[in-house]
Design an enzyme around this catalytic site. Sequence first.
Site, PDB file in Angstrom:
ATOM      1  N   ASN A  11     -19.682  -1.683  -9.127  1.00  0.00           N
ATOM      2  CA  ASN A  11     -20.253  -2.468  -8.036  1.00  0.00           C
ATOM      3  C   ASN A  11     -19.463  -2.356  -6.733  1.00  0.00           C
ATOM      4  OD1 ASN A  11     -22.038  -4.413  -6.850  1.00  0.00           O
ATOM      5  ND2 ASN A  11     -20.347  -5.898  -6.991  1.00  0.00           N
ATOM      6  N   VAL A  53     -17.287   2.142  -3.360  1.00  0.00           N
ATOM      7  CA  VAL A  53     -17.154   3.511  -3.886  1.00  0.00           C
ATOM      8  C   VAL A  53     -18.130   3.686  -5.044  1.00  0.00           C
ATOM      9  CG1 VAL A  53     -15.653   5.205  -4.997  1.00  0.00           C
ATOM     10  CG2 VAL A  53     -14.715   3.721  -3.220  1.00  0.00           C
ATOM     11  N   MET A  88      -7.777  -1.970  -8.952  1.00  0.00           N
ATOM     12  CA  MET A  88      -8.206  -3.346  -8.721  1.00  0.00           C
ATOM     13  C   MET A  88      -7.687  -4.312  -9.794  1.00  0.00           C
ATOM     14  SD  MET A  88      -9.807  -3.193  -5.862  1.00  0.00           S
ATOM     15  CE  MET A  88     -10.247  -4.900  -5.748  1.00  0.00           C
ATOM     16  N   ARG A 117     -18.432  -5.937 -14.078  1.00  0.00           N
ATOM     17  CA  ARG A 117     -17.869  -7.149 -14.694  1.00  0.00           C
ATOM     18  C   ARG A 117     -18.902  -8.259 -14.855  1.00  0.00           C
ATOM     19  NH1 ARG A 117     -12.602  -9.033 -11.537  1.00  0.00           N
ATOM     20  NH2 ARG A 117     -14.042  -9.119  -9.771  1.00  0.00           N
ATOM     21  N   TYR A 176       0.859  -1.189   0.000  1.00  0.00           N
ATOM     22  CA  TYR A 176       0.000   0.000   0.000  1.00  0.00           C
ATOM     23  C   TYR A 176       0.889   1.229   0.000  1.00  0.00           C
ATOM     24  CZ  TYR A 176      -4.119   2.836   0.989  1.00  0.00           C
ATOM     25  OH  TYR A 176      -5.138   3.754   0.905  1.00  0.00           O
ATOM     26  N   ASN A 195     -15.382   5.017   1.772  1.00  0.00           N
ATOM     27  CA  ASN A 195     -15.912   4.901   0.408  1.00  0.00           C
ATOM     28  C   ASN A 195     -16.937   5.977   0.062  1.00  0.00           C
ATOM     29  OD1 ASN A 195     -14.194   2.699  -0.221  1.00  0.00           O
ATOM     30  ND2 ASN A 195     -15.490   1.406   1.047  1.00  0.00           N
ATOM     31  N   TYR A 233      -8.559   6.361  -8.735  1.00  0.00           N
ATOM     32  CA  TYR A 233      -8.528   6.274  -7.262  1.00  0.00           C
ATOM     33  C   TYR A 233      -8.274   4.856  -6.775  1.00  0.00           C
ATOM     34  CZ  TYR A 233     -13.236   4.334  -7.539  1.00  0.00           C
ATOM     35  OH  TYR A 233     -14.314   3.526  -7.826  1.00  0.00           O
ATOM     36  N   GLY A 234      -8.268   3.882  -7.686  1.00  0.00           N
ATOM     37  CA  GLY A 234      -8.023   2.494  -7.289  1.00  0.00           C
ATOM     38  C   GLY A 234      -7.362   1.744  -8.427  1.00  0.00           C
ATOM     39  N   TRP A 280      -6.913  10.563  -3.358  1.00  0.00           N
ATOM     40  CA  TRP A 280      -6.694   9.704  -2.183  1.00  0.00           C
ATOM     41  C   TRP A 280      -7.412  10.349  -1.015  1.00  0.00           C
ATOM     42  CZ3 TRP A 280      -1.835   9.092   1.298  1.00  0.00           C
ATOM     43  CH2 TRP A 280      -1.934   7.906   2.027  1.00  0.00           C
TER      44      TRP A 280
HETATM   45  N1  NAP Z   1      -8.076   6.520  -3.444  1.00  0.00           N
HETATM   46  C1  NAP Z   1      -8.930   6.497  -2.434  1.00  0.00           C
HETATM   47  O1  NAP Z   1      -9.039   7.430  -1.655  1.00  0.00           O
HETATM   48  C2  NAP Z   1      -9.772   5.279  -2.266  1.00  0.00           C
HETATM   49  C3  NAP Z   1     -10.806   5.268  -1.339  1.00  0.00           C
HETATM   50  C4  NAP Z   1     -11.612   4.129  -1.254  1.00  0.00           C
HETATM   51  C5  NAP Z   1     -11.346   3.040  -2.068  1.00  0.00           C
HETATM   52  N2  NAP Z   1     -10.293   3.094  -2.925  1.00  0.00           N
HETATM   53  C6  NAP Z   1      -9.987   2.003  -3.839  1.00  0.00           C
HETATM   54  O2  NAP Z   1     -11.127   1.823  -4.646  1.00  0.00           O
HETATM   55  C7  NAP Z   1     -11.213   0.481  -5.058  1.00  0.00           C
HETATM   56  C8  NAP Z   1     -12.588  -0.043  -4.671  1.00  0.00           C
HETATM   57  O3  NAP Z   1     -12.673  -0.081  -3.237  1.00  0.00           O
HETATM   58  P1  NAP Z   1     -14.031  -0.557  -2.539  1.00  0.00           P
HETATM   59  O4  NAP Z   1     -13.800  -0.656  -1.098  1.00  0.00           O
HETATM   60  O5  NAP Z   1     -15.116   0.300  -3.021  1.00  0.00           O
HETATM   61  O6  NAP Z   1     -14.153  -2.005  -3.197  1.00  0.00           O
HETATM   62  P2  NAP Z   1     -15.068  -3.248  -2.808  1.00  0.00           P
HETATM   63  O7  NAP Z   1     -16.393  -2.768  -2.339  1.00  0.00           O
HETATM   64  O8  NAP Z   1     -14.304  -4.129  -1.902  1.00  0.00           O
HETATM   65  O9  NAP Z   1     -15.263  -3.958  -4.209  1.00  0.00           O
HETATM   66  C9  NAP Z   1     -14.181  -4.329  -5.015  1.00  0.00           C
HETATM   67  C10 NAP Z   1     -14.583  -4.067  -6.450  1.00  0.00           C
HETATM   68  O10 NAP Z   1     -13.480  -4.281  -7.306  1.00  0.00           O
HETATM   69  C11 NAP Z   1     -13.890  -5.077  -8.417  1.00  0.00           C
HETATM   70  N3  NAP Z   1     -12.745  -5.851  -8.864  1.00  0.00           N
HETATM   71  C12 NAP Z   1     -12.034  -6.746  -8.149  1.00  0.00           C
HETATM   72  N4  NAP Z   1     -11.021  -7.228  -8.895  1.00  0.00           N
HETATM   73  C13 NAP Z   1     -11.108  -6.632 -10.098  1.00  0.00           C
HETATM   74  C14 NAP Z   1     -10.366  -6.723 -11.311  1.00  0.00           C
HETATM   75  N5  NAP Z   1      -9.317  -7.538 -11.413  1.00  0.00           N
HETATM   76  N6  NAP Z   1     -10.758  -5.987 -12.364  1.00  0.00           N
HETATM   77  C15 NAP Z   1     -11.820  -5.151 -12.260  1.00  0.00           C
HETATM   78  N7  NAP Z   1     -12.560  -5.015 -11.138  1.00  0.00           N
HETATM   79  C16 NAP Z   1     -12.206  -5.739 -10.080  1.00  0.00           C
HETATM   80  C17 NAP Z   1     -15.009  -5.941  -7.863  1.00  0.00           C
HETATM   81  O11 NAP Z   1     -15.818  -6.382  -8.918  1.00  0.00           O
HETATM   82  P3  NAP Z   1     -16.888  -7.569  -8.718  1.00  0.00           P
HETATM   83  O12 NAP Z   1     -18.031  -6.951  -7.956  1.00  0.00           O
HETATM   84  O13 NAP Z   1     -17.252  -7.971 -10.079  1.00  0.00           O
HETATM   85  O14 NAP Z   1     -16.182  -8.645  -7.925  1.00  0.00           O
HETATM   86  C18 NAP Z   1     -15.713  -4.947  -6.933  1.00  0.00           C
HETATM   87  O15 NAP Z   1     -16.621  -4.153  -7.645  1.00  0.00           O
HETATM   88  C19 NAP Z   1     -10.045  -0.227  -4.367  1.00  0.00           C
HETATM   89  O16 NAP Z   1      -8.957  -0.258  -5.261  1.00  0.00           O
HETATM   90  C20 NAP Z   1      -9.739   0.673  -3.190  1.00  0.00           C
HETATM   91  O17 NAP Z   1      -8.412   0.542  -2.724  1.00  0.00           O
HETATM   92  C21 NAP Z   1      -9.513   4.181  -3.040  1.00  0.00           C
END
Ligand code: NAP
Length: 327
Positions: A150, A153, A240, A173, A54, A127, A237-238, A263
């Site tokens: 999905n 966020v 994944m 997806r 991270y 989120n 912002y991510g 971030w």
């Molecule tokens: N920069 C920031 O301030 C910030 C703040 C919050 C979150 N984030 C980032 O935002 C992202 C989402 O966080 P979250 O907590 O909202 O996620 P989450 O609810 O845990 O859900 C994960 C999501 O990622 C998708 N995913 C997983 N692997 C993938 C891949 N290989 N290709 C495409 N999509 C994929 C999943 O799709 P499925 O539903 O199809 O499984 C799901 O929609 C993460 O990277 C997190 O670190 C960043």
Amino acid sequence: MAVQGLLLEAFGKFEDTISLKTWDAPPLQPWEVMIQVEGSPVNPADLNIIEGKYGRLPNLPATLGNEGTGCVIQVGTGCSRVKLEDTVVVRPGAQGMWVNRTVVKETDCFVVPNDIPITQRAMLVINPITAFKMIEGVRSGGWVIQNAANSAVGRSVVQLAKAQGVRSINFVRRPELIEELKKDGADHVFLDDEAGFVAAKEVLRHEQPLLGLNAVGGESALRVANLLALGGKLVTYGAMGRVPLKIPNGLLIFKNLSFTGFWVTAWLTTAPVEEVQKVVSTISTMMLSGALTLSIQRTFHLNEFAQALVEAGKSGRRGKIVFVIGG
Ligand SMILES: NC(=O)c1ccc[n+]([C@@H]2O[C@H](COP(=O)([O-])OP(=O)(O)OC[C@H]3O[C@@H](n4cnc5c(N)ncnc54)[C@H](OP(=O)(O)O)[C@@H]3O)[C@@H](O)[C@H]2O)c1
């Protein structure tokens, strides 16, 4: 007072590095409060921290759990904003929240109504605030285009956009999510592939979308960028998909797109406490009214952490894994 919680002693596979431990709470300083923690989710960033992958890593041994909620059970003599028995959420990164009790600075606490269900307020900060800040400033009737729709966020973006009259194009997806996201208020939902791109382009034929949100990278990010109008902005912002962004020169030259990042931790640590409290209160009101609801896959107790972390690392979840913590 004794604290029980999950402690990370080395970066790597959680099976080898995390254990449930008990230790003494530090003495309360005048500017601190003690919180009886009630709930905390497992976010992708928590999993990345455990792996040691991270952007910012804690010193070890470290408590885990970037966000959470609980009840204030002790207040330092110099505190004035937060009172005994207030229900609060905690600024991410202040202290690990996968514990039953924690001591945090008063300025790291934000008061929320205690009639928001624990599982919802446990996830109120990271989120939803990320979504809130990223779509802030889009005018009513404007557009936001996003992948990973999905995710927590993504679902927050859908619901906040709807509440603000902002129209959304969403890429997912899995086909079974299309109707589900529309029920949440998504205007258009497509599969994140070439056919989905073509369908989205058709919808946007006479429109000028200026904001794209990317949490995947690679081809998926490019599809979002290619839908933006002249002068648009893609916010990453991510990551994944764990693939980098590769930006074609033409998107810079002929469309003058900007590629930026966001971030939420940076915003939360630099914004004045009153400003963060204002955003927390706006999101609390939406949660209370049902205008913002985040999906939950399953709840676990702290002693079930191994199963919880396996579940949290799986694709295809319906929602978050949340620790419900008591005592
Ligand atoms: N920069 C920031 O301030 C910030 C703040 C919050 C979150 N984030 C980032 O935002 C992202 C989402 O966080 P979250 O907590 O909202 O996620 P989450 O609810 O845990 O859900 C994960 C999501 O990622 C998708 N995913 C997983 N692997 C993938 C891949 N290989 N290709 C495409 N999509 C994929 C999943 O799709 P499925 O539903 O199809 O499984 C799901 O929609 C993460 O990277 C997190 O670190 C960043």
